[in-house]
Design a protein around this motif. Structure first.
Motif, PDB file in Angstrom:
ATOM      1  N   GLN A  98       0.851  -1.194   0.000  1.00 53.25           N
ATOM      2  CA  GLN A  98       0.000   0.000   0.000  1.00 53.25           C
ATOM      3  C   GLN A  98       0.883   1.240   0.000  1.00 53.25           C
ATOM      4  OE1 GLN A  98      -3.232  -0.243  -0.214  1.00 53.25           O
ATOM      5  NE2 GLN A  98      -3.706  -2.331   0.447  1.00 53.25           N
ATOM      6  N   SER A  99       0.533   2.176  -0.868  1.00 57.53           N
ATOM      7  CA  SER A  99       1.320   3.412  -0.962  1.00 57.53           C
ATOM      8  C   SER A  99       0.482   4.598  -0.510  1.00 57.53           C
ATOM      9  CB  SER A  99       1.779   3.643  -2.408  1.00 57.53           C
ATOM     10  OG  SER A  99       2.661   2.613  -2.794  1.00 57.53           O
ATOM     11  N   PHE A 100       1.100   5.443   0.252  1.00 48.48           N
ATOM     12  CA  PHE A 100       0.384   6.589   0.817  1.00 48.48           C
ATOM     13  C   PHE A 100       1.233   7.840   0.740  1.00 48.48           C
ATOM     14  CE2 PHE A 100      -0.748   2.756   3.221  1.00 48.48           C
ATOM     15  CZ  PHE A 100      -2.120   2.720   3.043  1.00 48.48           C
ATOM     16  N   VAL A 101       0.565   8.937   1.055  1.00 51.35           N
ATOM     17  CA  VAL A 101       1.268  10.193   1.256  1.00 51.35           C
ATOM     18  C   VAL A 101       0.827  10.730   2.620  1.00 51.35           C
ATOM     19  CG1 VAL A 101      -0.525  11.571   0.102  1.00 51.35           C
ATOM     20  CG2 VAL A 101       1.810  12.428   0.230  1.00 51.35           C
ATOM     21  N   VAL A 102       1.731  11.339   3.338  1.00 53.07           N
ATOM     22  CA  VAL A 102       1.381  11.886   4.661  1.00 53.07           C
ATOM     23  C   VAL A 102       0.509  13.120   4.453  1.00 53.07           C
ATOM     24  CG1 VAL A 102       2.261  12.911   6.793  1.00 53.07           C
ATOM     25  CG2 VAL A 102       3.487  11.000   5.716  1.00 53.07           C
ATOM     26  N   THR A 103      -0.705  13.057   4.988  1.00 58.18           N
ATOM     27  CA  THR A 103      -1.618  14.191   4.842  1.00 58.18           C
ATOM     28  C   THR A 103      -1.623  15.064   6.093  1.00 58.18           C
ATOM     29  OG1 THR A 103      -3.452  12.841   5.631  1.00 58.18           O
ATOM     30  CG2 THR A 103      -3.126  12.963   3.251  1.00 58.18           C
ATOM     31  N   ASP A 104      -1.262  14.472   7.212  1.00 60.41           N
ATOM     32  CA  ASP A 104      -1.269  15.232   8.466  1.00 60.41           C
ATOM     33  C   ASP A 104      -0.251  14.592   9.405  1.00 60.41           C
ATOM     34  OD1 ASP A 104      -1.987  17.004  10.459  1.00 60.41           O
ATOM     35  OD2 ASP A 104      -3.670  15.793  11.161  1.00 60.41           O
ATOM     36  N   ALA A 105       0.737  15.349   9.833  1.00 60.15           N
ATOM     37  CA  ALA A 105       1.756  14.826  10.751  1.00 60.15           C
ATOM     38  C   ALA A 105       1.546  15.442  12.123  1.00 60.15           C
ATOM     39  CB  ALA A 105       3.146  15.158  10.224  1.00 60.15           C
ATOM     40  N   ARG A 106       1.530  14.586  13.149  1.00 60.88           N
ATOM     41  CA  ARG A 106       1.282  15.055  14.514  1.00 60.88           C
ATOM     42  C   ARG A 106       2.446  14.613  15.403  1.00 60.88           C
ATOM     43  NH1 ARG A 106      -4.300  11.902  13.862  1.00 60.88           N
ATOM     44  NH2 ARG A 106      -5.113  13.083  12.121  1.00 60.88           N
ATOM     45  N   PRO A 107       3.503  15.389  15.411  1.00 64.55           N
ATOM     46  CA  PRO A 107       4.667  14.981  16.196  1.00 64.55           C
ATOM     47  C   PRO A 107       4.438  15.162  17.691  1.00 64.55           C
ATOM     48  CG  PRO A 107       5.062  17.085  15.116  1.00 64.55           C
ATOM     49  CD  PRO A 107       3.725  16.610  14.643  1.00 64.55           C
ATOM     50  N   SER A 108       5.023  14.261  18.455  1.00 64.24           N
ATOM     51  CA  SER A 108       5.046  14.408  19.907  1.00 64.24           C
ATOM     52  C   SER A 108       6.471  14.750  20.306  1.00 64.24           C
ATOM     53  CB  SER A 108       4.603  13.107  20.588  1.00 64.24           C
ATOM     54  OG  SER A 108       4.988  13.152  21.953  1.00 64.24           O
ATOM     55  N   ALA A 109       6.660  15.965  20.757  1.00 64.26           N
ATOM     56  CA  ALA A 109       7.994  16.372  21.191  1.00 64.26           C
ATOM     57  C   ALA A 109       8.321  15.770  22.549  1.00 64.26           C
ATOM     58  CB  ALA A 109       8.085  17.888  21.248  1.00 64.26           C
ATOM     59  N   THR A 110       7.349  15.150  23.177  1.00 63.53           N
ATOM     60  CA  THR A 110       7.588  14.476  24.454  1.00 63.53           C
ATOM     61  C   THR A 110       8.239  13.116  24.230  1.00 63.53           C
ATOM     62  OG1 THR A 110       5.662  15.570  25.386  1.00 63.53           O
ATOM     63  CG2 THR A 110       6.506  13.649  26.570  1.00 63.53           C
ATOM     64  N   LEU A 111       7.656  12.340  23.317  1.00 64.60           N
ATOM     65  CA  LEU A 111       8.166  10.988  23.072  1.00 64.60           C
ATOM     66  C   LEU A 111       9.189  10.939  21.939  1.00 64.60           C
ATOM     67  CD1 LEU A 111       4.936   8.795  23.377  1.00 64.60           C
ATOM     68  CD2 LEU A 111       6.763   9.106  25.049  1.00 64.60           C
ATOM     69  N   GLY A 112       9.145  11.922  21.048  1.00 62.24           N
ATOM     70  CA  GLY A 112      10.052  11.902  19.903  1.00 62.24           C
ATOM     71  C   GLY A 112       9.511  11.105  18.739  1.00 62.24           C
ATOM     72  N   ALA A 113       8.213  10.816  18.794  1.00 66.61           N
ATOM     73  CA  ALA A 113       7.588  10.065  17.703  1.00 66.61           C
ATOM     74  C   ALA A 113       6.593  10.965  16.985  1.00 66.61           C
ATOM     75  CB  ALA A 113       6.889   8.824  18.252  1.00 66.61           C
ATOM     76  N   VAL A 114       6.218  10.556  15.802  1.00 67.47           N
ATOM     77  CA  VAL A 114       5.227  11.320  15.049  1.00 67.47           C
ATOM     78  C   VAL A 114       4.158  10.364  14.550  1.00 67.47           C
ATOM     79  CG1 VAL A 114       6.636  11.171  12.938  1.00 67.47           C
ATOM     80  CG2 VAL A 114       4.861  12.916  13.115  1.00 67.47           C
ATOM     81  N   THR A 115       2.898  10.754  14.744  1.00 70.38           N
ATOM     82  CA  THR A 115       1.779   9.995  14.184  1.00 70.38           C
ATOM     83  C   THR A 115       1.406  10.645  12.866  1.00 70.38           C
ATOM     84  OG1 THR A 115       0.952   9.439  16.384  1.00 70.38           O
ATOM     85  CG2 THR A 115      -0.599   9.237  14.551  1.00 70.38           C
ATOM     86  N   CYS A 116       1.426   9.841  11.807  1.00 63.21           N
ATOM     87  CA  CYS A 116       1.129  10.368  10.474  1.00 63.21           C
ATOM     88  C   CYS A 116      -0.205   9.827   9.986  1.00 63.21           C
ATOM     89  CB  CYS A 116       2.214   9.958   9.482  1.00 63.21           C
ATOM     90  SG  CYS A 116       3.854  10.568   9.904  1.00 63.21           S
ATOM     91  N   ALA A 117      -1.158  10.722   9.657  1.00 64.08           N
ATOM     92  CA  ALA A 117      -2.366  10.300   8.940  1.00 64.08           C
ATOM     93  C   ALA A 117      -1.981  10.153   7.480  1.00 64.08           C
ATOM     94  CB  ALA A 117      -3.464  11.343   9.111  1.00 64.08           C
ATOM     95  N   LEU A 118      -2.390   9.037   6.892  1.00 66.39           N
ATOM     96  CA  LEU A 118      -1.958   8.728   5.529  1.00 66.39           C
ATOM     97  C   LEU A 118      -3.104   8.830   4.544  1.00 66.39           C
ATOM     98  CD1 LEU A 118       0.203   5.569   6.399  1.00 66.39           C
ATOM     99  CD2 LEU A 118       0.967   7.950   6.171  1.00 66.39           C
ATOM    100  N   GLY A 119      -2.816   9.345   3.378  1.00 65.71           N
ATOM    101  CA  GLY A 119      -3.801   9.437   2.306  1.00 65.71           C
ATOM    102  C   GLY A 119      -3.387   8.558   1.136  1.00 65.71           C
ATOM    103  N   ASP A 120      -4.409   8.164   0.362  1.00 69.85           N
ATOM    104  CA  ASP A 120      -4.148   7.342  -0.828  1.00 69.85           C
ATOM    105  C   ASP A 120      -3.171   8.029  -1.773  1.00 69.85           C
ATOM    106  OD1 ASP A 120      -5.205   4.865  -0.939  1.00 69.85           O
ATOM    107  OD2 ASP A 120      -7.159   5.493  -1.705  1.00 69.85           O
ATOM    108  N   LYS A 121      -2.399   7.217  -2.446  1.00 68.62           N
ATOM    109  CA  LYS A 121      -1.498   7.775  -3.457  1.00 68.62           C
ATOM    110  C   LYS A 121      -1.469   6.840  -4.654  1.00 68.62           C
ATOM    111  CE  LYS A 121       3.197   9.045  -4.508  1.00 68.62           C
ATOM    112  NZ  LYS A 121       3.086   8.199  -5.731  1.00 68.62           N
ATOM    113  N   VAL A 122      -1.474   7.426  -5.835  1.00 68.15           N
ATOM    114  CA  VAL A 122      -1.409   6.586  -7.038  1.00 68.15           C
ATOM    115  C   VAL A 122       0.023   6.088  -7.204  1.00 68.15           C
ATOM    116  CG1 VAL A 122      -3.305   7.644  -8.259  1.00 68.15           C
ATOM    117  CG2 VAL A 122      -1.043   8.635  -8.474  1.00 68.15           C
TER     118      VAL A 122
END
Lengths: 225, 129
Positions: free
Chosen positions: B105-129
């Protein structure tokens, strides 16, 4: 008093259903035609996302959730009928139908999906709006006295809740078609009225005849010449 | 000075995201077309979304959780905004992974929500051709 059924006329399919199916038919035929005749490659590609082969994906009276594989698509439903003054023979009806143009789009290397989805859905909705609003369909292709008029109303575009997390970037554009027509009523036999015949005899008074029977009526003084 | 527990929390978070058994191999491409494979958590599921018309639509939602450290160590350009150079900028990154059906499955990051506390980022993914 024992009451029994009085209506002996079978009540079948209704005019509002025929109108709804006609709106779907017009959009199906004309969108396919637009896909064939357009020379604009972008529009042709957008139209193609709303088609399965050569047939536009139009869903009549769809209430179950549209599945991902069914998108992009157009949903047609009637939402209300408002009755105005009329008679026992017919009523004037304003029936409102909604057209939902629902679609999404994947991102490309150069553009995000939300931008493409919104542009595509709005383009197709506007094409559908123009088709129904065209001079060819003032009476939706019915005989001249079948409907009074149709009014194609405002377009509004919105993004469903949670669509910011939705990978297909779902966008919906909605517009209404209001159709005005006469709706025939089931007529009953007219109530039989009692007939009253009055004979005026100036010199002797007034005699009232009720259903052929002469009632006793009070004497009135003769009119003086 | 960073507290001992906070440091341990960040280390533990990175371990859970990348190597505790829930990880997936994510192929990530930044906006300069640099590509690297990093471990992260990937999810994708169907859900009904409210179309606000009385007609719900069934759609997919996909997310990836990646540590910023893993992206930087893999050589990807993350802190690229000149006006906000301390902010990880991931919208537009490409992400692909193999799902439970064995399909890529291929996606593009549509919304990135970084946590500066943990150092991780949650990325909402959108469809990509």
């Amino acid at each position: 008093m024992t009451m029994t059924a009085s209506i002996t006329t079978a009540i079948g399919s209704q005019k509002q259903e025929a109108v709804k199916e006609r709106i779907a038919l017009i959009l199906s035929l004309e969108i396919a035609q637009q896909h064939t005749i357009t020379s604009d490659t972008a529009t042709k590609a957008m139209l193609a996302t709303f088609m399965s082969g050569s047939t536009p994906k139009i869903y009549l009276d769809r209430d179950d959730p549209l599945q991902e594989e069914e998108l992009n698509g157009i949903v047609i439903r009637n939402t209300s009928e408002r009755y105005e003054d009329g008679s026992n023979v017919k009523k004037k009806v304003n029936a409102v139908y909604e057209v939902l143009v629902i679609g999404g789009a994947p991102a490309t290397d150069s553009e995000h999906g939300d931008t493409i989805a919104r542009r595509t859905v709005q383009r197709i909705a506007k094409i559908a709006h123009k088709i129904l609003n065209s001079g060819y369909y003032v009476r939706l292709g019915f005989d001249v006295d079948y409907i009074g008029w149709r009014k194609v109303k405002d377009l509004e575009t919105f993004v469903p809740k949670a669509a910011n997390d939705e990978i297909s970037n779902i966008v919906v554009t909605r517009f209404e078609v209001e159709v005005y027509f006469d709706d025939a009523a089931i007529t009953a036999a007219p109530v039989t009225l009692e007939t009253i015949v009055c004979t005026i005899e100036p010199n002797t008074g007034i005699y009232q005849v009720l259903n052929g029977v002469v009632d006793d009526v009070p004497e009135v003084p003769p009119v003086e010449p | 000075m960073t507290g001992e527990l906070l440091t341990e929390l960040r280390d533990t978070a990175r371990e859970v995201i990348e190597s505790e058994g829930f990880e997936a191999a994510l192929t990530v491409t930044d906006k300069s077309s640099n590509t690297a494979t990093v471990n992260g958590i990937a999810t994708m599921h169907h859900t009904s979304i409210d179309a606000q018309t009385g007609l719900p639509v069934s759609g997919r939602q996909a997310h990836a959780i990646i540590t910023i450290a893993a992206l930087v160590e893999a050589g990807l350009s993350v802190f690229t905004d000149t006006l906000k150079p301390d902010l990880p900028v991931l919208r537009g990154f490409k992400v692909s992974f193999v799902d439970a059906f064995g399909k890529s499955q291929s996606f593009v990051v549509t919304d990135a929500r970084p946590s500066a506390t943990l150092g991780a980022v949650t990325c909402a993914l959108g469809d990509k051709v």
